[in-house]
Design a protein around this motif. Structure first.
Motif, PDB file in Angstrom:
ATOM      1  N   PHE A 142       1.955   7.931 -11.117  1.00 25.03           N
ATOM      2  CA  PHE A 142       0.967   6.933 -10.690  1.00 25.03           C
ATOM      3  C   PHE A 142       1.659   5.796  -9.945  1.00 25.03           C
ATOM      4  O   PHE A 142       2.874   5.612 -10.055  1.00 25.03           O
ATOM      5  CB  PHE A 142       0.180   6.382 -11.893  1.00 25.03           C
ATOM      6  CG  PHE A 142       1.006   5.641 -12.903  1.00 25.03           C
ATOM      7  CD1 PHE A 142       1.660   6.307 -13.921  1.00 25.03           C
ATOM      8  CD2 PHE A 142       1.113   4.248 -12.853  1.00 25.03           C
ATOM      9  CE1 PHE A 142       2.412   5.616 -14.872  1.00 25.03           C
ATOM     10  CE2 PHE A 142       1.850   3.547 -13.799  1.00 25.03           C
ATOM     11  CZ  PHE A 142       2.502   4.240 -14.814  1.00 25.03           C
ATOM     12  N   ASP A 143       0.880   5.059  -9.191  1.00 25.86           N
ATOM     13  CA  ASP A 143       1.435   3.935  -8.448  1.00 25.86           C
ATOM     14  C   ASP A 143       0.825   2.625  -8.913  1.00 25.86           C
ATOM     15  O   ASP A 143      -0.235   2.602  -9.559  1.00 25.86           O
ATOM     16  CB  ASP A 143       1.245   4.110  -6.936  1.00 25.86           C
ATOM     17  CG  ASP A 143      -0.205   4.368  -6.537  1.00 25.86           C
ATOM     18  OD1 ASP A 143      -1.058   4.520  -7.433  1.00 25.86           O
ATOM     19  OD2 ASP A 143      -0.474   4.442  -5.327  1.00 25.86           O
ATOM     20  N   LYS A 144       1.518   1.546  -8.635  1.00 26.47           N
ATOM     21  CA  LYS A 144       1.021   0.206  -8.931  1.00 26.47           C
ATOM     22  C   LYS A 144       1.728  -0.761  -7.986  1.00 26.47           C
ATOM     23  O   LYS A 144       2.756  -0.409  -7.393  1.00 26.47           O
ATOM     24  CB  LYS A 144       1.245  -0.165 -10.395  1.00 26.47           C
ATOM     25  CG  LYS A 144       2.689  -0.189 -10.813  1.00 26.47           C
ATOM     26  CD  LYS A 144       2.835  -0.326 -12.317  1.00 26.47           C
ATOM     27  CE  LYS A 144       2.366  -1.665 -12.850  1.00 26.47           C
ATOM     28  NZ  LYS A 144       2.697  -1.840 -14.274  1.00 26.47           N
ATOM     29  N   THR A 145       1.172  -1.934  -7.857  1.00 29.95           N
ATOM     30  CA  THR A 145       1.760  -2.924  -6.965  1.00 29.95           C
ATOM     31  C   THR A 145       2.237  -4.129  -7.752  1.00 29.95           C
ATOM     32  O   THR A 145       1.653  -4.500  -8.775  1.00 29.95           O
ATOM     33  CB  THR A 145       0.738  -3.383  -5.904  1.00 29.95           C
ATOM     34  OG1 THR A 145      -0.434  -3.873  -6.557  1.00 29.95           O
ATOM     35  CG2 THR A 145       0.357  -2.245  -4.985  1.00 29.95           C
ATOM     36  N   GLY A 146       3.311  -4.724  -7.273  1.00 35.93           N
ATOM     37  CA  GLY A 146       3.860  -5.912  -7.921  1.00 35.93           C
ATOM     38  C   GLY A 146       4.512  -6.810  -6.891  1.00 35.93           C
ATOM     39  O   GLY A 146       4.398  -6.565  -5.681  1.00 35.93           O
ATOM     40  N   ARG A 147       5.199  -7.847  -7.374  1.00 37.41           N
ATOM     41  CA  ARG A 147       5.841  -8.797  -6.449  1.00 37.41           C
ATOM     42  C   ARG A 147       6.731  -8.103  -5.430  1.00 37.41           C
ATOM     43  O   ARG A 147       6.836  -8.526  -4.292  1.00 37.41           O
ATOM     44  CB  ARG A 147       6.708  -9.779  -7.241  1.00 37.41           C
ATOM     45  CG  ARG A 147       5.977 -10.888  -7.939  1.00 37.41           C
ATOM     46  CD  ARG A 147       6.966 -11.902  -8.451  1.00 37.41           C
ATOM     47  NE  ARG A 147       6.306 -12.945  -9.229  1.00 37.41           N
ATOM     48  CZ  ARG A 147       6.134 -12.877 -10.541  1.00 37.41           C
ATOM     49  NH1 ARG A 147       6.552 -11.830 -11.207  1.00 37.41           N
ATOM     50  NH2 ARG A 147       5.537 -13.869 -11.171  1.00 37.41           N
ATOM     51  N   SER A 148       7.401  -7.031  -5.874  1.00 40.25           N
ATOM     52  CA  SER A 148       8.373  -6.379  -5.002  1.00 40.25           C
ATOM     53  C   SER A 148       7.755  -5.279  -4.152  1.00 40.25           C
ATOM     54  O   SER A 148       8.469  -4.568  -3.456  1.00 40.25           O
ATOM     55  CB  SER A 148       9.524  -5.820  -5.842  1.00 40.25           C
ATOM     56  OG  SER A 148       9.025  -4.992  -6.869  1.00 40.25           O
ATOM     57  N   GLY A 149       6.456  -5.107  -4.208  1.00 45.30           N
ATOM     58  CA  GLY A 149       5.802  -4.104  -3.387  1.00 45.30           C
ATOM     59  C   GLY A 149       5.187  -2.997  -4.220  1.00 45.30           C
ATOM     60  O   GLY A 149       4.879  -3.180  -5.392  1.00 45.30           O
ATOM     61  N   THR A 150       5.024  -1.830  -3.582  1.00 40.42           N
ATOM     62  CA  THR A 150       4.406  -0.702  -4.274  1.00 40.42           C
ATOM     63  C   THR A 150       5.474   0.127  -4.984  1.00 40.42           C
ATOM     64  O   THR A 150       6.536   0.405  -4.425  1.00 40.42           O
ATOM     65  CB  THR A 150       3.647   0.183  -3.276  1.00 40.42           C
ATOM     66  OG1 THR A 150       2.642  -0.612  -2.644  1.00 40.42           O
ATOM     67  CG2 THR A 150       2.977   1.354  -3.982  1.00 40.42           C
ATOM     68  N   MET A 165       0.835  -1.201   0.000  1.00 43.89           N
ATOM     69  CA  MET A 165       0.000   0.000   0.000  1.00 43.89           C
ATOM     70  C   MET A 165       0.874   1.257   0.000  1.00 43.89           C
ATOM     71  O   MET A 165       1.928   1.283   0.601  1.00 43.89           O
ATOM     72  CB  MET A 165      -0.898  -0.011   1.243  1.00 43.89           C
ATOM     73  CG  MET A 165      -1.934   1.108   1.246  1.00 43.89           C
ATOM     74  SD  MET A 165      -2.944   1.062   2.729  1.00 43.89           S
ATOM     75  CE  MET A 165      -3.760  -0.513   2.532  1.00 43.89           C
ATOM     76  N   THR A 166       0.411   2.282  -0.668  1.00 39.40           N
ATOM     77  CA  THR A 166       1.172   3.503  -0.731  1.00 39.40           C
ATOM     78  C   THR A 166       1.319   4.139   0.655  1.00 39.40           C
ATOM     79  O   THR A 166       0.388   4.141   1.448  1.00 39.40           O
ATOM     80  CB  THR A 166       0.462   4.499  -1.667  1.00 39.40           C
ATOM     81  OG1 THR A 166       0.309   3.896  -2.939  1.00 39.40           O
ATOM     82  CG2 THR A 166       1.266   5.767  -1.816  1.00 39.40           C
ATOM     83  N   PHE A 188       5.505   5.445 -10.407  1.00 32.07           N
ATOM     84  CA  PHE A 188       6.045   5.756 -11.727  1.00 32.07           C
ATOM     85  C   PHE A 188       5.947   7.263 -11.949  1.00 32.07           C
ATOM     86  O   PHE A 188       4.868   7.844 -11.823  1.00 32.07           O
ATOM     87  CB  PHE A 188       5.256   5.036 -12.825  1.00 32.07           C
ATOM     88  CG  PHE A 188       5.495   3.555 -12.882  1.00 32.07           C
ATOM     89  CD1 PHE A 188       5.127   2.729 -11.833  1.00 32.07           C
ATOM     90  CD2 PHE A 188       6.074   2.982 -14.001  1.00 32.07           C
ATOM     91  CE1 PHE A 188       5.354   1.358 -11.888  1.00 32.07           C
ATOM     92  CE2 PHE A 188       6.297   1.602 -14.074  1.00 32.07           C
ATOM     93  CZ  PHE A 188       5.933   0.797 -13.013  1.00 32.07           C
ATOM     94  N   LYS A 236       9.798   7.034 -18.271  1.00 33.66           N
ATOM     95  CA  LYS A 236       9.315   6.595 -16.965  1.00 33.66           C
ATOM     96  C   LYS A 236      10.496   6.287 -16.037  1.00 33.66           C
ATOM     97  O   LYS A 236      11.449   5.631 -16.449  1.00 33.66           O
ATOM     98  CB  LYS A 236       8.476   5.321 -17.090  1.00 33.66           C
ATOM     99  CG  LYS A 236       7.134   5.503 -17.763  1.00 33.66           C
ATOM    100  CD  LYS A 236       6.438   4.151 -17.850  1.00 33.66           C
ATOM    101  CE  LYS A 236       5.171   4.240 -18.672  1.00 33.66           C
ATOM    102  NZ  LYS A 236       4.633   2.907 -18.991  1.00 33.66           N
ATOM    103  N   GLY A 267      12.309   3.069 -16.271  1.00 32.18           N
ATOM    104  CA  GLY A 267      11.131   2.290 -16.643  1.00 32.18           C
ATOM    105  C   GLY A 267      10.848   2.315 -18.131  1.00 32.18           C
ATOM    106  O   GLY A 267       9.778   1.877 -18.570  1.00 32.18           O
TER     107      GLY A 267
END
Lengths: 224, 148
Positions: B111-119, B1-2, B122, B143, B85
């Motif tokens: 903007f933000d996004k979540t992935g395997r490594s966390g939040t 989460m951010t 960009f 990016k 990016g």
């Protein structure tokens, strides 16, 4: 029929595949795939119309969404204007119970994807926050999984009694169809897809080589 | 989460579209050809200086950077400079030797996004290029990804 339920095009910020190139790839490689669903990240692409493209390549091309929640990523099938207004698709911390409830109320079908993945998979959050009663179906086969993730998805889905489907999670053309879902019925619209998902008459399949061939109730004991 | 302290809505409201750098770049045939060769290009339009339609490779403007990535006073997000990016190039008109491009830098998106490594957050820096006639020739979105 077999549909890849989880794909991304250049409409997603990290997608590199044009939709027509997916079609060309499927036909050129003679994949055993009847169509695919575009699940763009954190949005619903209401504008694009792929009907003509689908007709040209004799493929079913449907549109859905992949949103982000406090329990990981979730696929939404049957997105409509009312559902888009319910919550902010762009947020990364939407509460999962709210997303599931909103989807249900607006006639859509919501299911966590790559649930065995660290940080963005449902089961990682179950370990710290407990389970979510409203979940009934998850993506047990995901083409972007690293070793161990799908195995965890299958095992945990079995443990919780969830139905399981498959999708490639492709972001580039050559990955489409790695994982997919076989349906008992022929489907041509998103409403028919939602109905089929509700019916539970489907199974996750792997179309491109690895140890999986098919995950079904009969063969693997996974709830379908 | 951010991180709760990281209010992207506020950052976007304050910084998107704000111009923070203007630089000029003189286009020369040598670097244009070298870039095209490095890209593995085979089209003579980008390699042969004597070609009647000789021009810069479509993504040549990605090398035209001023060195400034963020505006002064832009909020600190995550640790360090982040990772690249990738870049997206929109080609609007040919760039030819002798052209003088003006690149104007803005923040196009955060903007933000979540992935395997966390939040991840960009930050998209946009360089909009015009030529000496004021015609738009290229837009480069770059990016940078930062972990939070």
């Amino acid at each position: 029929m077999i549909l890849d339920l989880h794909t991304h095009s250049i409409k997603s910020d990290d997608g590199r595949a044009k939709v027509e190139n997916y079609c060309k790839w499927i036909r050129k490689k003679e994949l055993d795939l009847d169509g695919f669903v575009l699940t763009e990240h954190r949005q619903f692409d209401a504008e694009s119309d792929y009907t003509a493209l689908g007709d040209q390549y004799d493929l079913v091309i449907l549109k859905a969404s992949e949103v982000e929640t406090d329990y990981g990523h979730v696929l939404l099938f049957g997105v409509n204007e009312a559902l888009v207004r319910e919550f902010d698709f762009a947020r990364v911390d939407n509460p999962l119970p709210m997303v599931l409830e909103a989807a249900e109320r607006h006639g859509a079908f919501a299911a966590p994807c790559h649930p065995g993945r660290k940080n963005v998979g449902l089961f990682a959050h179950y370990e710290t926050k407990g389970s979510v009663p409203e979940v009934h179906t998850v993506e047990i086969l995901n083409g972007g999984s690293i070793p161990g993730e799908d195995e965890r998805s299958v095992e945990q889905a079995r443990r919780h009694g969830y139905r399981g489907f498959g999708g490639s999670d492709s972001h580039i053309v050559s990955r489409i169809g790695y994982r997919a879902t076989r349906f008992a019925a022929d489907l041509g619209t998103i409403d028919e897809l939602v109905q089929a998902l509700r019916s539970g008459e489907f199974e996750a399949v792997s179309l491109v080589g690895d140890e999986y061939q098919m995950i079904s109730e009969e063969e693997e004991g996974v709830p379908t | 989460m951010t991180d709760e302290a990281l209010d992207l809505d506020t950052i976007r409201a304050q910084w998107l579209g704000v111009e923070f750098d203007v630089s000029t770049f003189e286009m020369q045939a040598g670097p244009m050809v070298a870039w095209a060769e490095a890209c593995g290009e085979t089209d003579p339009r980008f390699l042969d200086r004597s070609h009647p339609d000789f021009q810069a490779h479509p993504n040549f403007t990605t090398v035209c950077t001023s060195g400034r990535f963020l505006p002064d006073g832009f909020p600190s997000i995550g640790n360090g400079f982040g990772i690249d990016g990738g870049k997206t190039v929109e080609v609007l008109a040919p760039v030819r030797p002798g052209d003088v491009l003006t690149g104007t830098a803005t923040i196009a998106e955060v903007f933000d996004k979540t992935g395997r490594s966390g939040t991840m957050v960009f930050i998209v820096q946009r360089m909009s290029f015009t030529n000496q006639d004021g015609d738009p020739v290229s837009i480069v979105d770059w990016k940078t990804i930062r972990g939070v």
